[in-house]
Design a protein around this motif. Structure first.
Motif, short mmCIF file in Angstrom:
data_model
loop_
_atom_site.label_atom_id
_atom_site.label_comp_id
_atom_site.label_asym_id
_atom_site.label_seq_id
_atom_site.Cartn_x
_atom_site.Cartn_y
_atom_site.Cartn_z
N UNK A 18 33.93 -37.85 -59.16
CA UNK A 18 35.32 -38.52 -58.89
C UNK A 18 36.29 -37.58 -59.69
N UNK A 19 37.34 -37.02 -58.98
CA UNK A 19 38.23 -36.22 -59.79
C UNK A 19 38.62 -36.37 -61.34
N UNK A 20 38.62 -37.59 -61.70
CA UNK A 20 38.92 -37.99 -63.24
C UNK A 20 37.44 -37.71 -64.05
N UNK A 21 36.40 -37.34 -63.32
CA UNK A 21 35.12 -36.87 -64.07
C UNK A 21 35.11 -35.29 -64.36
N UNK A 22 36.11 -34.63 -63.47
CA UNK A 22 36.22 -33.19 -63.28
C UNK A 22 37.37 -32.65 -63.92
N UNK A 23 38.36 -33.32 -63.87
CA UNK A 23 39.69 -32.62 -64.44
C UNK A 23 40.11 -33.15 -65.45
N UNK A 24 40.90 -32.72 -66.57
CA UNK A 24 41.70 -33.34 -67.69
C UNK A 24 43.12 -33.72 -67.13
N UNK A 25 43.25 -34.83 -67.42
CA UNK A 25 44.60 -35.42 -66.72
C UNK A 25 45.79 -34.82 -67.43
N UNK A 26 45.72 -33.99 -68.48
CA UNK A 26 46.89 -33.28 -68.94
C UNK A 26 46.92 -31.63 -68.71
N UNK A 27 46.01 -31.30 -67.57
CA UNK A 27 46.25 -30.06 -67.22
C UNK A 27 46.36 -29.88 -65.60
N UNK A 28 46.83 -28.88 -65.17
CA UNK A 28 46.90 -28.30 -63.86
C UNK A 28 46.18 -27.29 -63.36
N UNK A 29 45.65 -27.11 -62.39
CA UNK A 29 44.56 -26.25 -61.94
C UNK A 29 44.97 -25.81 -60.68
N UNK A 30 44.59 -24.40 -60.25
CA UNK A 30 44.54 -23.85 -59.22
C UNK A 30 43.12 -24.46 -58.32
N UNK A 31 43.17 -24.29 -56.95
CA UNK A 31 42.12 -24.77 -56.06
C UNK A 31 40.93 -23.83 -56.60
N UNK A 32 41.07 -22.73 -57.09
CA UNK A 32 39.97 -21.87 -57.44
C UNK A 32 39.25 -22.31 -58.70
N UNK A 33 39.98 -22.75 -59.75
CA UNK A 33 39.56 -23.46 -60.66
C UNK A 33 39.10 -24.72 -60.61
N UNK A 34 39.45 -25.60 -59.64
CA UNK A 34 38.90 -26.73 -59.47
C UNK A 34 37.26 -26.46 -58.80
N UNK A 35 37.49 -25.55 -57.76
CA UNK A 35 35.87 -25.22 -57.26
C UNK A 35 35.14 -24.71 -58.40
N UNK A 84 47.32 -28.04 -59.05
CA UNK A 84 46.73 -29.61 -58.68
C UNK A 84 46.36 -29.97 -59.93
N UNK A 85 46.88 -31.47 -59.95
CA UNK A 85 46.49 -32.10 -61.26
C UNK A 85 46.23 -33.70 -60.73
N UNK A 86 45.81 -34.48 -61.63
CA UNK A 86 45.38 -35.85 -61.48
C UNK A 86 46.88 -36.60 -61.19
N UNK A 87 46.89 -37.58 -60.36
CA UNK A 87 48.24 -38.48 -60.30
C UNK A 87 48.49 -39.13 -61.47
#
Length: 87
Positions: A18-35, A84-87
């Motif tokens: 799930x997105x919240x398992x991958x991303x920190x909710x205090x950060x914004x990422x490019x699609x490359x970083x998310x990949x 992109x970041x978490x809602x």
């Protein structure tokens, strides 16, 4: 080309996190970083173009499938990716 199942020693369940398992909710990422993060790769690591493209092939559909979990910020420059970041 397809290969027989018996050629593989380790078959695992196919799961996406799930997105919240991958991303920190205090950060914004490019699609490359998310990949990269989806594959457990450091988001700052330099990759060759072919590898980057393969990672994007996985990340973009994952992001679309979880689009309700994301917010978007415009890039600083029109030649840069958005964030992109978490809602």
């Amino acid at each position: 080309m397809p290969r027989p199942r018996e050629e593989f020693d380790d078959l695992r369940d196919f799961e996406f996190r799930e997105p919240d398992e991958v991303l920190d909710d205090e950060q914004m990422y490019t699609v490359y970083e998310i990949a990269r993060l989806l594959q457990g790769v450091d988001p700052d690591r330099e990759l060759d173009v072919e590898t980057e493209n393969i990672l994007l092939d996985w990340a973009i559909p994952w992001m679309l499938d979880h689009s309700e979990a994301f917010v978007f910020a415009e890039p600083d420059d029109e030649n840069e990716p958005g964030y992109y970041g978490l809602e």
